[in-house]
Design a protein around this motif. Structure first.
Motif, PDB file in Angstrom:
ATOM      1  N   HIS A 104       0.848  -1.192   0.000  1.00  0.00           N
ATOM      2  CA  HIS A 104       0.000   0.000   0.000  1.00  0.00           C
ATOM      3  C   HIS A 104       0.883   1.241   0.000  1.00  0.00           C
ATOM      4  O   HIS A 104       1.941   1.254   0.621  1.00  0.00           O
ATOM      5  CB  HIS A 104      -0.885   0.037   1.250  1.00  0.00           C
ATOM      6  N   VAL A 105       0.408   2.266  -0.685  1.00  0.00           N
ATOM      7  CA  VAL A 105       1.095   3.554  -0.693  1.00  0.00           C
ATOM      8  C   VAL A 105       0.057   4.621  -0.385  1.00  0.00           C
ATOM      9  O   VAL A 105      -1.005   4.655  -1.001  1.00  0.00           O
ATOM     10  CB  VAL A 105       1.751   3.850  -2.059  1.00  0.00           C
ATOM     11  N   LEU A 106       0.369   5.460   0.572  1.00  0.00           N
ATOM     12  CA  LEU A 106      -0.492   6.594   0.893  1.00  0.00           C
ATOM     13  C   LEU A 106       0.273   7.873   0.593  1.00  0.00           C
ATOM     14  O   LEU A 106       1.450   7.994   0.946  1.00  0.00           O
ATOM     15  CB  LEU A 106      -0.910   6.569   2.360  1.00  0.00           C
ATOM     16  N   VAL A 107      -0.391   8.815  -0.049  1.00  0.00           N
ATOM     17  CA  VAL A 107       0.213  10.108  -0.364  1.00  0.00           C
ATOM     18  C   VAL A 107      -0.583  11.168   0.383  1.00  0.00           C
ATOM     19  O   VAL A 107      -1.791  11.280   0.206  1.00  0.00           O
ATOM     20  CB  VAL A 107       0.206  10.394  -1.874  1.00  0.00           C
ATOM     21  N   TYR A 108       0.098  11.911   1.225  1.00  0.00           N
ATOM     22  CA  TYR A 108      -0.528  12.969   2.014  1.00  0.00           C
ATOM     23  C   TYR A 108      -0.052  14.322   1.513  1.00  0.00           C
ATOM     24  O   TYR A 108       1.140  14.523   1.313  1.00  0.00           O
ATOM     25  CB  TYR A 108      -0.122  12.869   3.499  1.00  0.00           C
ATOM     26  N   GLN A 109      -0.984  15.234   1.331  1.00  0.00           N
ATOM     27  CA  GLN A 109      -0.617  16.613   1.006  1.00  0.00           C
ATOM     28  C   GLN A 109      -1.125  17.492   2.144  1.00  0.00           C
ATOM     29  O   GLN A 109      -2.315  17.742   2.270  1.00  0.00           O
ATOM     30  CB  GLN A 109      -1.247  17.057  -0.321  1.00  0.00           C
ATOM     31  N   LEU A 110      -0.194  17.900   2.976  1.00  0.00           N
ATOM     32  CA  LEU A 110      -0.541  18.764   4.106  1.00  0.00           C
ATOM     33  C   LEU A 110      -0.351  20.218   3.694  1.00  0.00           C
ATOM     34  O   LEU A 110       0.628  20.552   3.025  1.00  0.00           O
ATOM     35  CB  LEU A 110       0.328  18.416   5.313  1.00  0.00           C
ATOM     36  N   PRO A 111      -1.260  21.104   4.093  1.00  0.00           N
ATOM     37  CA  PRO A 111      -1.209  22.484   3.608  1.00  0.00           C
ATOM     38  C   PRO A 111       0.054  23.243   4.014  1.00  0.00           C
ATOM     39  O   PRO A 111       0.481  24.142   3.305  1.00  0.00           O
ATOM     40  CB  PRO A 111      -2.454  23.130   4.202  1.00  0.00           C
ATOM     41  N   TRP A 112       0.673  22.891   5.112  1.00  0.00           N
ATOM     42  CA  TRP A 112       1.839  23.639   5.574  1.00  0.00           C
ATOM     43  C   TRP A 112       3.168  23.049   5.101  1.00  0.00           C
ATOM     44  O   TRP A 112       4.228  23.583   5.387  1.00  0.00           O
ATOM     45  CB  TRP A 112       1.826  23.758   7.101  1.00  0.00           C
ATOM     46  N   ILE A 113       3.108  21.954   4.336  1.00  0.00           N
ATOM     47  CA  ILE A 113       4.316  21.335   3.790  1.00  0.00           C
ATOM     48  C   ILE A 113       4.199  21.370   2.265  1.00  0.00           C
ATOM     49  O   ILE A 113       3.201  20.938   1.702  1.00  0.00           O
ATOM     50  CB  ILE A 113       4.476  19.878   4.279  1.00  0.00           C
ATOM     51  N   LYS A 114       5.219  21.862   1.599  1.00  0.00           N
ATOM     52  CA  LYS A 114       5.164  22.015   0.142  1.00  0.00           C
ATOM     53  C   LYS A 114       5.179  20.698  -0.601  1.00  0.00           C
ATOM     54  O   LYS A 114       4.514  20.539  -1.605  1.00  0.00           O
ATOM     55  CB  LYS A 114       6.311  22.908  -0.340  1.00  0.00           C
ATOM     56  N   ARG A 115       5.972  19.750  -0.120  1.00  0.00           N
ATOM     57  CA  ARG A 115       6.080  18.451  -0.787  1.00  0.00           C
ATOM     58  C   ARG A 115       5.093  17.459  -0.186  1.00  0.00           C
ATOM     59  O   ARG A 115       4.947  17.391   1.031  1.00  0.00           O
ATOM     60  CB  ARG A 115       7.478  17.882  -0.590  1.00  0.00           C
ATOM     61  N   PRO A 116       4.441  16.659  -1.018  1.00  0.00           N
ATOM     62  CA  PRO A 116       3.584  15.601  -0.470  1.00  0.00           C
ATOM     63  C   PRO A 116       4.415  14.575   0.287  1.00  0.00           C
ATOM     64  O   PRO A 116       5.579  14.340  -0.038  1.00  0.00           O
ATOM     65  CB  PRO A 116       2.958  14.958  -1.706  1.00  0.00           C
ATOM     66  N   LEU A 117       3.831  13.976   1.294  1.00  0.00           N
ATOM     67  CA  LEU A 117       4.471  12.911   2.056  1.00  0.00           C
ATOM     68  C   LEU A 117       4.011  11.580   1.475  1.00  0.00           C
ATOM     69  O   LEU A 117       2.809  11.378   1.250  1.00  0.00           O
ATOM     70  CB  LEU A 117       4.086  12.998   3.525  1.00  0.00           C
ATOM     71  N   VAL A 118       4.941  10.669   1.243  1.00  0.00           N
ATOM     72  CA  VAL A 118       4.621   9.366   0.676  1.00  0.00           C
ATOM     73  C   VAL A 118       4.972   8.301   1.701  1.00  0.00           C
ATOM     74  O   VAL A 118       6.104   8.240   2.178  1.00  0.00           O
ATOM     75  CB  VAL A 118       5.393   9.127  -0.639  1.00  0.00           C
ATOM     76  N   TRP A 119       3.978   7.494   2.054  1.00  0.00           N
ATOM     77  CA  TRP A 119       4.161   6.405   3.005  1.00  0.00           C
ATOM     78  C   TRP A 119       3.956   5.100   2.264  1.00  0.00           C
ATOM     79  O   TRP A 119       2.922   4.881   1.638  1.00  0.00           O
ATOM     80  CB  TRP A 119       3.164   6.544   4.162  1.00  0.00           C
ATOM     81  N   ARG A 120       4.959   4.221   2.300  1.00  0.00           N
ATOM     82  CA  ARG A 120       4.898   2.940   1.598  1.00  0.00           C
ATOM     83  C   ARG A 120       4.934   1.790   2.588  1.00  0.00           C
ATOM     84  O   ARG A 120       5.691   1.832   3.563  1.00  0.00           O
ATOM     85  CB  ARG A 120       6.091   2.797   0.656  1.00  0.00           C
ATOM     86  N   ARG A 121       4.121   0.779   2.313  1.00  0.00           N
ATOM     87  CA  ARG A 121       4.157  -0.452   3.115  1.00  0.00           C
ATOM     88  C   ARG A 121       4.120  -1.624   2.143  1.00  0.00           C
ATOM     89  O   ARG A 121       3.131  -1.854   1.458  1.00  0.00           O
ATOM     90  CB  ARG A 121       2.985  -0.526   4.074  1.00  0.00           C
ATOM     91  N   TYR A 122       5.255  -2.334   2.043  1.00  0.00           N
ATOM     92  CA  TYR A 122       5.344  -3.492   1.135  1.00  0.00           C
ATOM     93  C   TYR A 122       5.444  -4.755   1.944  1.00  0.00           C
ATOM     94  O   TYR A 122       6.003  -4.807   2.969  1.00  0.00           O
ATOM     95  CB  TYR A 122       6.580  -3.396   0.230  1.00  0.00           C
TER      96      TYR A 122
END
Length: 111
Positions: A93-111
């Motif tokens: 699974h991969v989750l991509v978070y876009q938080l308003p105060w951070i310019k780059r999206p955060l990518v969380w991977r679980r393999y």
């Protein structure tokens, strides 16, 4: 199908996978991805999608692809069923978070 467009899919090499922003997959140079798949409404449910995946997987092998990826939204059950019918299995699974105060999206991977 009978001379009409029924389905479109793209097979991407490693060089194209690495252009994605944010980078979702941690791919290796021999990896490929099937993406942007669309079966036109009149042709859905007829196993065209799994057939296209199988054909592209064979093409990927002929071109030297060692590992094949496909991504789907967690809510896209129809796509997930077609992928499973083609013989592929869930590897993570991969989750991509876009938080308003951070310019780059955060990518969380679980393999």
């Amino acid at each position: 199908v009978a001379g009409r467009l029924a389905h479109v899919s793209w097979l991407l090499p490693y060089s194209a996978i690495t252009l994605e922003a944010p980078l979702v997959l941690k791919a290796e140079s021999s990896d490929v991805e099937i993406t942007a798949c669309e079966t036109l409404p009149g042709y859905r449910g007829g196993c065209l999608y799994p057939l296209a995946i199988q054909k592209l997987a064979l093409e990927a092998q002929l071109l030297g692809g060692k590992r094949l990826y496909m991504k789907t939204d967690i809510t896209n059950r129809a796509s997930q069923r077609g992928i499973a019918k083609a013989g592929l299995s869930l590897v993570g699974h991969v989750l991509v978070y876009q938080l308003p105060w951070i310019k780059r999206p955060l990518v969380w991977r679980r393999y």
